[in-house]
Design a protein around this motif. Structure first.
Motif, PDB file in Angstrom:
ATOM      1  N   SER A   1       0.851  -1.193   0.000  1.00 15.39           N
ATOM      2  CA  SER A   1       0.000   0.000   0.000  1.00 15.39           C
ATOM      3  C   SER A   1       0.881   1.235   0.000  1.00 15.39           C
ATOM      4  CB  SER A   1      -0.904  -0.004   1.239  1.00 15.39           C
ATOM      5  OG  SER A   1      -1.606   1.222   1.361  1.00 15.39           O
TER       6      SER A   1
ATOM      7  N   THR B   1      -4.926  -5.853   1.900  1.00 17.37           N
ATOM      8  CA  THR B   1      -4.825  -4.417   1.667  1.00 17.37           C
ATOM      9  C   THR B   1      -6.165  -3.781   2.001  1.00 17.37           C
ATOM     10  OG1 THR B   1      -3.308  -4.850  -0.178  1.00 17.37           O
ATOM     11  CG2 THR B   1      -4.220  -2.645  -0.005  1.00 17.37           C
TER      12      THR B   1
ATOM     13  N   THR C   1      -2.812  -6.499   8.168  1.00 16.42           N
ATOM     14  CA  THR C   1      -2.422  -6.780   6.780  1.00 16.42           C
ATOM     15  C   THR C   1      -1.806  -8.151   6.616  1.00 16.42           C
ATOM     16  OG1 THR C   1      -0.194  -5.836   6.997  1.00 16.42           O
ATOM     17  CG2 THR C   1      -1.988  -4.330   6.408  1.00 16.42           C
TER      18      THR C   1
END
Length: 567
Positions: free
Chosen positions: A424, A464, A566
């Motif tokens: 990200s 994500t 994550t």
């Protein structure tokens, strides 16, 4: 990203040693330092000399434009290409604030492009400043470590020159954390007739303005292109990098952050019949080159087939309610916002490909100037849709067209090849801090992916997250659907999570502040776009329940928890 098992850390260090004789220079000590940082949260002794960084953030550069960028494709062949690179918010200002701070909007306070709406500082520069964004930014951390920091290009929405009572333009406020600061005013969207700040020649703290006037319409193409925002960005980026490289040779590493205006749509045409996406005249169709310049491919070979999911029927994307285990259909959030014809979509796609040629020239100039101890990171603030999902042109949605972005990294110790780890834009700040020999600031909600630069198979993130706040559209809003009369505020607030299994989105269909009306969308990526909402059929499957738990935890997660989610 930041979660690296002991065997992977060892692999990174071994790779660094084995690769030392190869390539254009020795493997950067920063990669080995990043591997050591993965074993411990203790401070890392910065290597000497420390690497430098050039970060290029394009504007609205969706993935299909990469095929039109010769230099970027060359960088892909020698660097690390991240196929699963995303942005936490697919809108310009929130995305840029997230890149600077390594925090999602719910932590950095920048939720929309502009101020106003629910709360006085919902977005834009006012929200960034109010939430101490400059002090939290990664450039400030590097500056404190002895780096020289420089910024060039598009900064944040509503960071603009002021006006006196007589209409004269005055410099905007100084932004902490930058030794050199050359922001280009919002008129840069139009390509011509803008202001640029500079710290040079001021003789003290403060900024001065440099005016880049718009040439007359009768001026030649060459004269117009000399004043084009993409040309000035190219020249200034190369000049800054060349000067900063000299400082690095003397022991002062640097960070240069370049933010282009391409490939963003204009707001006001500079001249009559200017396209919605204004390229430099050298790249537009001419008698010498009737098709114009689309890089390594002829413009005529760019078709709507390049846009994944274009023409897919959006009627089966309608969100679903879930109440007491029962799933029902929710009202479609996609209210009519105009119709973009196939002809118009194709014209705009090709104009966007012509527009990014100025960015490619910028990359070419930087590539020639920077040394072997400098990392070059190329990405975008968000993607862009041009007719997909039943929408016109724009961004802001949780879909692949808007959230997936190019990400290419070259530099010392980087092993060429494609990566599958999820990355990200909030991971960029801690990654750069790791490579610079620092422990990433604890306020970063992202995690370093530095280990994957030397080890293609390094452990990384598997999830994500995306978030979006429905916000106001003010006069001159640069991210309303270009040329369509559409409105960005048609997109409701949402939070979303994706893994290799699919994308889960929770939408708030009630746009009134303080009230909620949650509905859900779930997509499996059997096709490379959001084909059919399968929430009704699969909402109770174990993988969906797991995605939902992560999504609900993300809504108000703090940095440490955000990083854990994550994995």
């Amino acid at each position: 990203m930041g979660r690296v098992a002991g065997r992977v850390v060892l692999a990174v260090v071994v790779a660094a040693v084995l690769l030392a004789p190869l390539g254009t220079g020795s493997v950067g000590p920063a990669v080995a330092s990043a591997a050591a940082d993965a074993r411990s949260s203790a401070a890392v002794t910065a290597p000497s000399p420390r690497p430098s960084f050039v970060v290029v953030v394009m504007d609205d550069a969706s993935l299909e434009l990469v095929r039109s960028m010769r230099t970027l494709r060359a960088l892909q062949r020698t660097g690390a290409t991240y196929d699963n690179a995303f942005v936490v918010n697919s809108l310009c200002c929130p995305s840029r604030a997230a890149t600077f701070t390594g925090q999602p909007p719910h932590l950095n306070g920048v939720r929309t492009n502009t101020s106003g709406g629910p709360g006085p500082d919902l977005g834009g520069w006012p929200a960034f400043r109010a939430h101490r964004g400059p002090q939290r930014s990664y450039n400030t951390a590097l500056q404190r470590s002895g780096y020289r920091t420089a910024f060039l290009g598009k900064y944040l929405n509503e960071y603009e020159p002021g006006r006196t009572s007589t209409g004269a333009r005055t410099p905007p406020p100084v932004v902490p954390g930058w030794d050199e600061f050359e922001s280009i005013s919002g008129e840069g969207y139009n390509g011509w007739g803008y202001y640029r700040t500079t710290t040079r020649g001021v003789g003290g703290p403060g900024l001065r303005l440099v005016h880049h006037p718009r040439p007359p319409e009768s001026a030649s193409r060459a004269v117009k292109d000399k004043a084009y925002v993409g040309t000035v960005t190219q020249q200034r980026a190369t000049a800054l990098a060349r000067r900063l490289e000299k400082g690095a040779a003397s022991g002062t590493p640097y960070l240069l952050h370049v933010a282009t205006y391409a490939s963003h749509a204009r707001i006001v045409p500079a001249w009559r019949n200017d396209p919605v996406f204004p390229a430099a005249f050298r790249d537009r169709p001419s008698s010498a080159n009737p098709g114009g310049n689309c890089g390594p491919r002829r413009c005529s070979r760019l078709t709507l087939r390049d846009l994944a999911g274009y023409g897919d029927d959006p009627s089966d994307n309608r969100p679903s309610y879930l109440e007491r285990g029962k799933v029902t259909r929710a009202p479609a959030w996609r209210r009519p916002i105009g119709r973009l014809s196939r002809e118009a979509a194709l014209v705009r796609y090709r104009d966007r490909a012509r527009m990014v040629q100025s960015v490619d020239r910028t990359l070419r100039g930087l590539r020639r100037v920077i040394g072997p101890d400098t990392y070059l990171i190329v990405t975008s603030d968000n993607g862009f849709h041009l007719g997909q999902h039943g929408l016109n042109g724009g961004k802001g949605t949780p879909y692949d067209s808007d959230t997936r972005v190019p990400l290419v990294v070259t530099g010392p110790g980087v092993v060429a090849g494609r990566r599958s780890q999820h990355v990200s834009n909030i991971d960029l700040a801690p990654t750069i801090e790791s490579l610079a020999g620092r422990s990433p600031a604890r306020l970063r909600a992202g995690a370093s992916f530095a280990a994957s630069l030397a080890d293609v198979d390094a452990d990384g993130a598997a999830h994500t997250f995306f978030e979006h706040t429905q916000g106001p559209v003010r006069p001159g809003e640069p991210d309303a659907d270009p040329g369509s009369g559409g409105r960005l505020d048609a997109i409701p607030s949402y939070v979303a999570v994706r893994s290799d299994r699919g994308l889960l989105v929770r939408l708030d269909l009630d746009k009134a502040p303080g009230r909620t009306d949650y509905a859900w969308e779930l997509y499996r990526y059997r096709r490379p776009w959001e084909d059919t909402n399968v929430f009704k059929r699969q909402h109770d499957k174990p993988y969906v329940r797991q995605l939902k738990r992560r999504l609900l935890a993300w809504v108000d997660c703090r940095p440490t928890q955000c990083r854990r989610l994550t994995r």
